[in-house]
Design a protein around this motif. Structure first.
Motif, PDB file in Angstrom:
ATOM      1  N   ALA A 224      93.582  65.734 -69.375  1.00  0.00           N
ATOM      2  CA  ALA A 224      92.193  65.826 -69.817  1.00  0.00           C
ATOM      3  C   ALA A 224      91.357  64.721 -69.181  1.00  0.00           C
ATOM      4  CB  ALA A 224      92.118  65.739 -71.339  1.00  0.00           C
ATOM      5  N   LEU A 225      91.936  63.531 -69.053  1.00  0.00           N
ATOM      6  CA  LEU A 225      91.193  62.425 -68.444  1.00  0.00           C
ATOM      7  C   LEU A 225      90.920  62.725 -66.974  1.00  0.00           C
ATOM      8  CD1 LEU A 225      92.889  59.242 -69.891  1.00  0.00           C
ATOM      9  CD2 LEU A 225      90.766  60.337 -70.565  1.00  0.00           C
ATOM     10  N   ARG A 226      91.865  63.388 -66.307  1.00  0.00           N
ATOM     11  CA  ARG A 226      91.676  63.765 -64.919  1.00  0.00           C
ATOM     12  C   ARG A 226      90.503  64.723 -64.746  1.00  0.00           C
ATOM     13  NH1 ARG A 226      94.734  62.654 -60.377  1.00  0.00           N
ATOM     14  NH2 ARG A 226      95.129  60.470 -60.702  1.00  0.00           N
ATOM     15  N   LEU A 227      90.255  65.499 -65.799  1.00  0.00           N
ATOM     16  CA  LEU A 227      89.152  66.454 -65.718  1.00  0.00           C
ATOM     17  C   LEU A 227      87.815  65.778 -65.972  1.00  0.00           C
ATOM     18  CD1 LEU A 227      90.778  69.442 -67.600  1.00  0.00           C
ATOM     19  CD2 LEU A 227      90.364  69.237 -65.153  1.00  0.00           C
ATOM     20  N   GLY A 228      87.861  64.450 -66.257  1.00  0.00           N
ATOM     21  CA  GLY A 228      86.612  63.718 -66.430  1.00  0.00           C
ATOM     22  C   GLY A 228      86.329  63.455 -67.885  1.00  0.00           C
ATOM     23  N   GLY A 229      85.129  62.983 -68.136  1.00  0.00           N
ATOM     24  CA  GLY A 229      84.777  62.696 -69.517  1.00  0.00           C
ATOM     25  C   GLY A 229      84.324  61.263 -69.680  1.00  0.00           C
ATOM     26  N   GLY A 230      84.684  60.428 -68.698  1.00  0.00           N
ATOM     27  CA  GLY A 230      84.098  59.089 -68.678  1.00  0.00           C
ATOM     28  C   GLY A 230      84.780  58.100 -69.593  1.00  0.00           C
ATOM     29  N   ARG A 231      84.098  56.982 -69.715  1.00  0.00           N
ATOM     30  CA  ARG A 231      84.606  55.808 -70.389  1.00  0.00           C
ATOM     31  C   ARG A 231      85.044  56.040 -71.833  1.00  0.00           C
ATOM     32  NH1 ARG A 231      82.245  50.029 -70.111  1.00  0.00           N
ATOM     33  NH2 ARG A 231      82.556  49.659 -67.916  1.00  0.00           N
ATOM     34  N   SER A 232      84.195  56.708 -72.586  1.00  0.00           N
ATOM     35  CA  SER A 232      84.481  56.803 -74.017  1.00  0.00           C
ATOM     36  C   SER A 232      85.751  57.625 -74.253  1.00  0.00           C
ATOM     37  CB  SER A 232      83.298  57.421 -74.755  1.00  0.00           C
ATOM     38  OG  SER A 232      82.909  58.599 -74.109  1.00  0.00           O
ATOM     39  N   ILE A 233      85.969  58.647 -73.433  1.00  0.00           N
ATOM     40  CA  ILE A 233      87.172  59.452 -73.589  1.00  0.00           C
ATOM     41  C   ILE A 233      88.403  58.639 -73.213  1.00  0.00           C
ATOM     42  CG2 ILE A 233      88.340  61.559 -72.837  1.00  0.00           C
ATOM     43  CD1 ILE A 233      85.871  61.981 -74.576  1.00  0.00           C
ATOM     44  N   ARG A 234      88.254  57.844 -72.152  1.00  0.00           N
ATOM     45  CA  ARG A 234      89.371  56.986 -71.747  1.00  0.00           C
ATOM     46  C   ARG A 234      89.686  55.962 -72.836  1.00  0.00           C
ATOM     47  NH1 ARG A 234      92.839  55.549 -68.021  1.00  0.00           N
ATOM     48  NH2 ARG A 234      92.517  57.532 -66.993  1.00  0.00           N
ATOM     49  N   ALA A 235      88.630  55.430 -73.437  1.00  0.00           N
ATOM     50  CA  ALA A 235      88.846  54.467 -74.525  1.00  0.00           C
ATOM     51  C   ALA A 235      89.544  55.157 -75.701  1.00  0.00           C
ATOM     52  CB  ALA A 235      87.517  53.879 -74.971  1.00  0.00           C
TER      53      ALA A 235
END
Lengths: 340, 565
Positions: free
Chosen positions: B373-384
């Motif tokens: 899911a992180l590879r598909l993007g979503g930015g900082r907040s998703i990574r956090a």
């Protein structure tokens, strides 16, 4: 593609086993009584005997003292627990203090359990007793070196510099001993005693059996242990080079703590719960101490051979409530004295 | 708190050009469904941790132990020492067995993971009872050199040595996976360009393996942070010991939870440190697998030296405790008393296996999908949010257990308030489902660390190519990402399975009546100091934990063979 196949079959197997496992516990009728117990040693046999004697069935859940208490509190009114059993008076005091235990009005318990080993409001009752006392290596220690009036304070004497071993602060034993010293002497004197131990370069072991090993090997001359650990080790290794002395016999007596139980406030079967407590304090005392060398609190019931072979002794006549109420202060005092 | 603690996401699109720019815009918006999944997992996993924090707020005025400063210092020293020890042992041994052949290498390569299989509270006792002043080893030495010889092992340095010896497999596993999976072509290139073996290792391979090594080290740090058993045996007062002292001393969980929050601050620092250590630059493998890292045969004395080093590490960390336990078990078997394997043991064994299988599959699947899911993007907040899921590993098990109880209690009350009688029903009876939930909270950390480190070595260009060629996200996961991160997945499965087999406080706290595991039976015997009885079931745990390790390495060997013509 072998891997997905493996994965799927693994999952299927897991689900199957869980399902069968769940139905295995699910289909059992719940027993009459649900006991949360920090005592595990021989508990199956004790409860089986109780069921045989009374027809009341028991399920028990073994765990650690403080964790089980927290579980009862989180479960609240819905808690299945009827009886809470622990190995330390401090935890019983805390459970009562936090409103988890109900008062029990029982002439049987009042008769069987001496006053100093139960709650003043009858919310918990001590069932078996242990003493924390001095052991020494007879090759290195002449027993006359040990102070018979206040043995615990005597270990702060410089004679014991570099010869002393004790248990760390993380177990309940040292904290409850120091709590009893605070109760007996006041905080200032208790701090002085503990500072004396530290000045004697006390070596800390994390386990009573390691303490016994150290005294036997002569790497320590004296140590403080629970009497039943020595009794059990002697049963396995009768030729241990370790002697036990009852502490402070010419003074306040040897430090003792109790393992006991109380009826949980939210229990929906308090009558049977009380019956279990009464049985444990009378007919069940033998079963409770069988094989583990603790002392029954009921004066009519003798201890096992090795434990009674240590001889009679005077216990420190202190209110067991002190262990609970002074426990936090004891841990703070140990930290202040640099005991670690 | 988490927003600022983490440096920018590591998967930056490095390629330039109009086509990629369009993809970048598309992916920075993310795909709402996948991002929502990450957030949902994060919320579920964070709930018990938050429960503890909220409960900490209800405690009395902060009443920290007076020696909390010393505890913090001790914790830092221990973390530093064990970090260094596991780094040297883990990376060194991984390099030795990956890049060389020597006698017994094929067996040693997987035996070296085994110290992980030993529960810490068993190791602590076995080490001290065997090697401390009063133990048989020093007693034997005294028999030869006289009475003066005695030194205490129960010190901070002793603890550093023992914890390094038992925790290095985290780093070893991760580093080895990186060396095997990622290094070959680049290493070959460096060698072709004239770098010596050592230079190629330090200048090329080690930097390439950095994300994996950092992830392994972070796991080691969290183990050190939450360990209660080993440190207690070695009389080392860390902040986690403080948590227990306050809890058991004042009988007040809320006060202990305040100190547990301090442990979590350490964890934030560890994870931030990990991101720093990974560095800003991203190393991803270019091109194919090449010819693979051809192990150089060692000969003569050097070969035997290599074998000796591995055997020494294994002997100290694994064989000594196993032999001691074996001796106790034999002693017990020779006596006429009943074996500890009777009664409920079969059931406990099945429970241990089932729980470990379900927990590892669940955690690794969640980690795999989150990484995707992180590879598909979503930015900082998703990574956090994804990073938040690793926090459970940095909280002492018993605290997570209480947090889980608090969460269930809250869910039940809420459901009852809106008219569902009995709520979830999870709390009151205690349930296997509750245990599995708590396992996911606790062990998503290692799973995510291992899988995420593997994702870090997958070039972002591959993700982009697949997307621009029209692959949907599900197909991308199944056909591209999952196969590419399989070494990380395998490592994650092993880590979680082993952790789950030896896990103790969660089961002890959350189990329903009648539910027991092998680990619980060992603990209950060990708590009473009945080591002769505890020995045999303890060896069963070790044997059980060997199964996933063995499967992992069998799979790795098959993989090696398959990729070579």
């Amino acid at each position: 593609m072998r891997k997905p196949a493996l994965l799927v079959s693994g999952l299927a197997m897991a689900t199957l086993v869980t399902a069968s496992g769940c139905s295995a516990f699910g289909s059992d009728e719940p027993a009459d009584l649900q006991v949360y117990s920090a005592r595990h040693y021989g508990a199956e046999e004790v409860f089986a005997q109780f069921t045989e004697d009374t027809g009341i069935t028991v399920d028990f859940l073994a765990g650690d003292d403080a964790e089980l208490l927290q579980r009862i509190r989180a479960e609240g009114e819905e808690s299945p627990a009827d009886v809470y059993m622990t190995v330390d008076a401090g935890n019983l005091w805390a459970a009562a203090d936090q409103g988890v235990l109900a008062a029990v009005d029982s002439p049987v318990l009042d008769e069987a359990v001496p006053k100093q080993y139960r709650d003043s409001q009858d919310r918990w009752f001590g069932l078996v007793m242990r003493a924390r006392t001095v052991i020494y290596n007879p090759d290195n220690v002449d027993p006359s070196e040990l102070d018979t009036e206040d043995t615990y304070a005597g270990l702060a004497d410089p004679t014991w510099d570099g010869r002393l071993c004790m248990r760390g602060t993380t177990g309940v034993y040292t904290a409850s001993l120091v709590a009893s010293l605070i109760d007996l002497h006041g905080r200032e004197k208790a701090l002085e005693i503990v500072e004396g131990w530290v000045a004697n370069d006390v070596r800390i072991e994390s386990n009573d059996v390691l303490l016994i090993d150290a005294v036997d090997a002569g790497t320590c001359d004296v140590a403080l242990v629970n009497h039943y650990y020595l009794a059990r080790e002697l049963e396995e290794r009768p030729d241990l080079d370790v002697e036990l002395m009852w502490a402070s016999q010419d003074g306040a007596g040897t430090h003792v703590n109790v393992s006991g139980a109380g009826v949980v406030e939210s229990s929906d079967n308090p009558e049977d719960a009380q019956a279990l407590m009464e049985w444990l304090a009378t007919d069940g005392q033998d079963d409770l101490v069988a094989g583990n060398q603790e002392f029954p609190v009921n004066a009519d019931v003798p201890a096992e051979d090795i434990a009674s072979g240590f001889g009679d002794f005077d216990p420190m006549p202190i209110d067991a409530e002190a262990y609970g109420s002074l426990n936090a202060e004891a841990i703070d005092l140990l930290a202040e004295a640099g005991y670690q | 708190m988490t927003q600022t603690a983490f440096p920018p996401p590591p998967t930056r699109l490095s390629a330039r050009g109009p086509a990629q720019a369009r993809i970048r815009r598309a992916s920075s918006r993310g795909r709402p469904g996948w991002s929502a999944f990450v957030v949902l997992v994060a919320v579920l996993v964070a709930a018990p941790v938050l429960g503890v924090l909220i409960d900490a707020g209800t405690g009395q005025a902060p009443d920290l132990p007076r020696n909390v400063g010393d505890m913090v210092l001790t914790t830092l020293l221990l973390m530093g020492g064990v970090g260094l020890g596991t780094l040297v042992l883990g990376v060194g041994l991984a390099w030795l067995v990956t890049a060389h052949t020597f006698p017994l290498r094929n067996v040693l390569v997987w035996l070296l993971v085994l110290p992980l299989a030993m529960p810490a509270y068993i190791l602590g006792f076995v080490f001290l009872s065997t090697l401390d002043a009063a133990g048989p080893v020093q007693s034997a030495v005294r028999g030869v050199v006289g009475d003066g010889f005695a030194f205490s092992l129960a010190t901070l340095p002793g603890c550093v040595v023992v914890m390094s010896l038992t925790l290095y497999p985290y780093v070893y596993l991760m580093a080895r996976a990186a060396f095997v999976e990622q290094a070959p072509t680049t290493y070959d290139a460096a060698r072709t360009l004239g770098a010596g073996r050592a230079r190629a290792f330090f200048r090329v391979l080690l930097p390439l393996a950095r994300p994996s090594v950092a992830a392994g080290l972070a796991l080691v740090m969290m183990e050190v942070l939450t360990d209660f058993a080993t440190v207690q045996y070695f009389n080392v007062q860390t902040v986690s010991v403080g948590v227990y002292l306050v809890w058991k001393g004042s009988f007040d969980f809320a006060s202990a939870a305040q100190l547990a929050s301090l442990v979590m601050l350490f964890a934030v620092a560890v994870l931030a440190g990990e991101r720093l250590m990974r560095g800003r630059s991203r190393f991803t493998q270019k091109g194919g697998r090449g010819s693979g890292l051809r192990p150089a045969p060692l000969t003569g004395a050097r070969a035997w030296l290599a074998t000796g080093v591995c055997l020494l590490a294994l002997g100290a960390s694994f064989f000594v405790p196993v032999l001691r336990l074996g001796a106790w078990a034999v002693e017990r078997a020779a006596s006429d008393r009943p074996s500890a394997l009777g009664g409920q043991f079969g059931e406990a064994f099945v429970n241990s296996v089932v729980v470990a299988v379900i927990a590892s599959l669940t955690c690794v699947t969640l980690a795999l999908v989150m990484g995707h899911a992180l590879r598909l993007g979503g930015g900082r907040s998703i990574r956090a949010a994804a990073q938040l899921t690793t926090f459970g590993y940095a909280v002492p098990g018993a605290v997570i257990g209480i947090g889980t109880l608090l969460t269930f209690a809250w869910a039940d009350r809420t459901l009852e308030a809106v008219g569902v009688p009995g709520g979830t029903g999870l709390l009151v009876t205690g349930s296997v489902l509750g245990i599995l939930y708590a396992y996911a909270v606790r062990f998503l950390g290692p799973a995510y660390q291992a899988v995420d480190a593997a994702y870090a070595s997958v070039p972002t260009t591959i993700t982009q190519s697949a997307l621009s060629l029209g692959a949907g996200p599900v197909r991308l996961l199944g056909r591209v990402h999952a196969p590419l991160v399989r070494s990380g997945v395998a490592v994650a499965l092993v880590l979680v399975a082993i952790d789950a087999i030896k896990e103790l406080p969660l089961v002890l706290l959350l189990r329903p009546f009648g539910f027991t595991t092998v680990s619980v039976s060992v603990y209950q015997l060990a708590k009473e100091n009945l080591w002769d009885q505890a020995a045999l079931p303890a060896l069963v745990i070790v044997a059980l934990a060997m199964v996933p390790v063995f499967l992992l390495f069998r799979q790795v060997r098959h993989g090696d063979r398959g990729s070579r013509p």
